[in-house]
Design an enzyme around this catalytic site. Structure first.
Site, mmCIF file in Angstrom:
data_model
loop_
_atom_site.group_PDB
_atom_site.id
_atom_site.type_symbol
_atom_site.label_atom_id
_atom_site.label_comp_id
_atom_site.label_asym_id
_atom_site.label_seq_id
_atom_site.Cartn_x
_atom_site.Cartn_y
_atom_site.Cartn_z
ATOM 1 N N MET A 1 -23.173 1.839 9.427
ATOM 2 C CA MET A 1 -22.066 2.621 10.447
ATOM 3 C C MET A 1 -22.218 4.401 9.913
ATOM 4 O O MET A 1 -22.025 5.189 10.882
ATOM 5 C CB MET A 1 -20.951 2.247 9.934
ATOM 6 C CG MET A 1 -19.749 2.974 11.035
ATOM 7 S SD MET A 1 -20.173 2.609 12.504
ATOM 8 C CE MET A 1 -19.549 0.878 13.227
ATOM 9 N N ARG B 1 -25.132 -9.541 13.499
ATOM 10 C CA ARG B 1 -24.689 -10.614 14.304
ATOM 11 C C ARG B 1 -23.823 -10.489 15.661
ATOM 12 O O ARG B 1 -23.305 -9.444 15.731
ATOM 13 C CB ARG B 1 -23.841 -11.706 13.586
ATOM 14 C CG ARG B 1 -24.582 -12.188 12.349
ATOM 15 C CD ARG B 1 -23.476 -13.108 11.794
ATOM 16 N NE ARG B 1 -23.940 -13.117 10.164
ATOM 17 C CZ ARG B 1 -22.742 -13.224 9.435
ATOM 18 N NH1 ARG B 1 -21.784 -13.157 9.558
ATOM 19 N NH2 ARG B 1 -23.301 -13.255 8.148
ATOM 20 N N LEU C 1 -14.350 -5.693 7.842
ATOM 21 C CA LEU C 1 -15.387 -4.965 8.542
ATOM 22 C C LEU C 1 -16.740 -4.626 7.302
ATOM 23 O O LEU C 1 -16.424 -3.453 7.010
ATOM 24 C CB LEU C 1 -14.945 -3.748 9.363
ATOM 25 C CG LEU C 1 -13.629 -3.799 10.208
ATOM 26 C CD1 LEU C 1 -13.298 -2.544 10.845
ATOM 27 C CD2 LEU C 1 -14.067 -5.091 11.171
ATOM 28 N N GLY C 2 -17.275 -5.550 7.058
ATOM 29 C CA GLY C 2 -18.401 -5.296 6.340
ATOM 30 C C GLY C 2 -19.664 -5.356 7.111
ATOM 31 O O GLY C 2 -19.691 -5.266 8.176
ATOM 32 N N HIS D 1 -14.632 -15.434 4.911
ATOM 33 C CA HIS D 1 -14.220 -14.366 4.159
ATOM 34 C C HIS D 1 -12.788 -14.518 3.888
ATOM 35 O O HIS D 1 -12.086 -13.847 3.652
ATOM 36 C CB HIS D 1 -14.073 -13.006 5.206
ATOM 37 C CG HIS D 1 -15.411 -12.374 5.401
ATOM 38 N ND1 HIS D 1 -15.668 -11.888 6.687
ATOM 39 C CD2 HIS D 1 -16.663 -12.509 4.780
ATOM 40 C CE1 HIS D 1 -16.839 -11.437 6.792
ATOM 41 N NE2 HIS D 1 -17.393 -11.845 5.742
ATOM 42 N N LYS E 1 -24.786 -12.248 -7.520
ATOM 43 C CA LYS E 1 -23.951 -11.194 -8.032
ATOM 44 C C LYS E 1 -22.902 -11.496 -9.137
ATOM 45 O O LYS E 1 -22.599 -12.788 -8.908
ATOM 46 C CB LYS E 1 -23.209 -10.411 -6.608
ATOM 47 C CG LYS E 1 -23.952 -9.732 -5.934
ATOM 48 C CD LYS E 1 -23.344 -9.227 -4.737
ATOM 49 C CE LYS E 1 -24.106 -9.029 -3.706
ATOM 50 N NZ LYS E 1 -23.485 -9.200 -2.287
ATOM 51 N N ASN F 1 -21.331 -15.111 -7.389
ATOM 52 C CA ASN F 1 -21.661 -15.189 -6.228
ATOM 53 C C ASN F 1 -22.965 -15.397 -5.899
ATOM 54 O O ASN F 1 -23.720 -14.496 -5.826
ATOM 55 C CB ASN F 1 -21.164 -13.722 -5.349
ATOM 56 C CG ASN F 1 -21.223 -14.036 -4.135
ATOM 57 O OD1 ASN F 1 -21.882 -14.832 -3.371
ATOM 58 N ND2 ASN F 1 -20.608 -13.049 -3.335
ATOM 59 N N GLY G 1 -16.558 -2.466 3.756
ATOM 60 C CA GLY G 1 -17.328 -1.282 3.532
ATOM 61 C C GLY G 1 -17.194 -0.279 4.797
ATOM 62 O O GLY G 1 -16.880 0.875 4.553
ATOM 63 N N VAL G 2 -17.128 -0.891 6.278
ATOM 64 C CA VAL G 2 -16.627 -0.084 7.323
ATOM 65 C C VAL G 2 -15.462 0.356 7.190
ATOM 66 O O VAL G 2 -14.865 1.507 7.592
ATOM 67 C CB VAL G 2 -17.034 -0.801 8.470
ATOM 68 C CG1 VAL G 2 -16.867 0.181 9.725
ATOM 69 C CG2 VAL G 2 -18.859 -1.049 8.544
ATOM 70 N N GLY G 3 -14.317 -0.710 7.034
ATOM 71 C CA GLY G 3 -13.188 -0.830 7.330
ATOM 72 C C GLY G 3 -12.397 0.401 6.148
ATOM 73 O O GLY G 3 -11.710 1.187 6.566
ATOM 74 N N GLU G 4 -13.065 0.385 4.997
ATOM 75 C CA GLU G 4 -12.484 1.259 3.965
ATOM 76 C C GLU G 4 -13.030 2.542 3.981
ATOM 77 O O GLU G 4 -12.345 3.354 3.454
ATOM 78 C CB GLU G 4 -12.925 0.498 2.564
ATOM 79 C CG GLU G 4 -12.094 -0.685 2.395
ATOM 80 C CD GLU G 4 -12.742 -1.230 0.974
ATOM 81 O OE1 GLU G 4 -13.360 -0.701 0.140
ATOM 82 O OE2 GLU G 4 -12.662 -2.602 0.957
HETATM 83 P P1 ADP Z 1 -21.136 -7.234 2.904
HETATM 84 O O1 ADP Z 1 -20.232 -7.381 1.623
HETATM 85 O O2 ADP Z 1 -20.795 -7.746 3.994
HETATM 86 O O3 ADP Z 1 -22.786 -6.847 2.739
HETATM 87 P P2 ADP Z 1 -19.818 -4.340 2.615
HETATM 88 O O4 ADP Z 1 -18.417 -4.747 2.728
HETATM 89 O O5 ADP Z 1 -20.283 -4.042 1.394
HETATM 90 O O6 ADP Z 1 -20.759 -5.440 3.119
HETATM 91 O O7 ADP Z 1 -20.213 -3.336 3.972
HETATM 92 C C1 ADP Z 1 -21.518 -2.897 4.151
HETATM 93 C C2 ADP Z 1 -21.458 -1.877 5.397
HETATM 94 O O8 ADP Z 1 -20.350 -0.640 5.260
HETATM 95 C C3 ADP Z 1 -22.706 -1.076 5.498
HETATM 96 O O9 ADP Z 1 -23.693 -1.882 6.246
HETATM 97 C C4 ADP Z 1 -22.082 0.185 6.193
HETATM 98 O O10 ADP Z 1 -22.192 -0.031 7.577
HETATM 99 C C5 ADP Z 1 -20.911 0.155 5.764
HETATM 100 N N1 ADP Z 1 -20.465 1.473 5.012
HETATM 101 C C6 ADP Z 1 -20.528 1.452 3.788
HETATM 102 N N2 ADP Z 1 -20.322 2.881 3.340
HETATM 103 C C7 ADP Z 1 -19.751 3.344 4.261
HETATM 104 C C8 ADP Z 1 -19.152 4.725 4.411
HETATM 105 N N3 ADP Z 1 -19.096 5.571 3.627
HETATM 106 N N4 ADP Z 1 -19.004 4.943 5.873
HETATM 107 C C9 ADP Z 1 -19.115 4.266 6.828
HETATM 108 N N5 ADP Z 1 -19.687 2.870 6.804
HETATM 109 C C10 ADP Z 1 -19.879 2.550 5.386
#
Ligand code: ADP
Length: 406
Positions: free
Chosen positions: A286, A244, A212-213, A183, A17, A10, A333-336
């Protein structure tokens, strides 16, 4: 010796990555990251995941993508897994923009490279870096198949009425202005994985995926086919994101230009880098926003509320698009990880058959899981995304020709 391994690359504008996977059991053999390419502080972090291997870090100037890939290849070679290994079947590249032409993963040849290049005007930040990654990997082992897996491919099934902006058709067509969506690899993987979680085939279910990343997008997937998504010509449209704005009245741009005297580039930077959660409260993480809310911070509260309000509107809209929804899946990241975002998004949507069980929602874990109460009309799920595995599977199924898929 059978070639069963796939290297997934990537390549971003200043980072690469990578993951090396073995497709006999989907296991990861190594993972790593080169950061800050072209800066004095560049570094490579490499983690072998077999045997006793521990993380290794290289801190050295890495001037460009060619040097970055050479460093990655040499780390892999140290572990006996170099680019010349007979067990390596192919390299799978994430390519952000495939336009309308690339609806499937594609083995790269010169015409394919030229087409990715032709798409640079609609993906000026991403496609050049993706191209550099492919060309470098090709040069390092010309016999190795290189496969491009496009972020837009899953959305090429959008019906014309969803892909069109309501603007003059001739102008739109001559400049390729339409909704492409991004995505896609994640939306494809998560929608299929959600079907499996429900014990169904992808063609039997309608799913809303909320990725939701830091970037964020929603998609509506009917029977395994994407019919609507929130990102458009670029990844700026749609949900509120880390930096954004997502949806905005386009006239805001004319207003800022005429009244504030801002240039197009300044407005571009404002909407892509200084908006979203960061624009609203100064933070895009988040976790930090939730911490500030606990302390009574009003700006953080407003940012959270704007974020969730937009998400809720998209969920409602996609229920209308799909007519019948079997599941809503949260990922990235946020969704999970953010139970409060999931709870607030589903809150008040009982009328649409959506609900979140607070105890199930609070459980953390790596596995796909349901968080809706038993017997809910619409399943609400947390489904961790795995773009690297999806890219590796798509790459391998193309070069091994065995139709392996999720
Ligand atoms: P990308 O791949 O778009 O860079 P990710 O899917 O890794 O992003 O998501 C990153 C975002 O996830 C971080 O900016 C943060 O807001 C959120 N995040 C990561 N871990 C947590 C957590 N434990 N609780 C809440 N939000 C989280």
């Amino acid at each position: 010796m059978t070639a069963t391994r796939v290297l997934v690359l990537n390549s971003g504008s200043s980072s690469v990555k990578y993951q090396l996977l073995d497709m006999t059991d989907d296991s990861r053999l190594a993972t790593g990251l080169v950061e800050r390419i072209g800066e004095g502080t560049s570094r490579l972090l490499h983690t072998p995941l077999t045997g006793e291997g521990a993380e290794r870090a290289r801190h050295e100037p890495i001037p460009d993508h060619a040097a970055a890939l050479k460093a990655v290849a040499s780390e892999l070679a140290t572990d006996g897994m170099g680019l010349d290994s007979p067990r390596l079947a192919a390299v799978g590249h994430r390519v952000v923009h495939g336009g309308r032409r690339f609806t499937e993963p594609t083995v790269v040849d010169e015409p394919v490279l030229r087409e990715i290049e032709r798409l640079i005007p609609v993906a000026p930040l991403h496609n050049p870096a993706n191209l550099r990654g492919i060309r470098t990997a090709q040069a390092m082992n010309p016999r190795l198949p290189q496969v491009a897996v496009f972020d837009t491919a899953f959305h090429t099934t959008l019906p014309e009425h969803a892909a069109r902006y309501a603007i003059d058709v001739a102008t739109a067509d001559s400049h390729r202005v339409r909704r492409y969506g991004f995505h896609g690899t994640s939306h494809a993987y998560v929608s299929r994985r959600t079907a499996r979680l429900l014990g169904k085939r992808p063609d039997e279910v309608n799913v809303i995926v909320l990725h939701l990343g830091n970037g964020a997008s929603a998609s509506a997937v009917r029977g395994g086919v994407c019919v609507e998504t929130s990102m458009g010509l670029t990844p700026l449209e749609g949900l509120v994101m880390g930096t954004r704005s997502g949806d905005i009245d386009p006239a805001v741009i004319f207003h800022l230009s005429r009244v504030a005297g801002m240039s197009v580039d300044e407005i571009d930077t404002l909407l892509n880098k200084r908006s979203g959660l960061v624009g609203l409260c100064g933070d895009n993480d988040m976790r930090e926003i939730r911490r500030r809310i606990e302390q009574g911070d009003g700006a953080a509260r407003l940012a959270f509320d704007v974020y969730v309000h937009r998400l809720k509107k998209y969920v409602g809209a996609y229920v209308a698009v799909l007519g019948r929804v079997d599941a809503v899946a949260f990922t990235a990241g946020v969704g999970e990880n953010s139970a409060p975002v999931r709870e607030a998004t589903a809150g008040g949507l009982e009328g649409l058959g959506l609900a979140v069980d607070p105890e199930l929602n609070a459980i953390r874990g790596e596995e796909p899981r349901l968080i809706s109460p038993a017997g809910s009309r619409v399943a609400v799920a947390v489904v961790p995304t795995d773009e690297e595995l999806e890219i590796a599977r798509q790459t391998y199924s193309l070069v091994a020709g065995d139709g392996t898929s999720t």
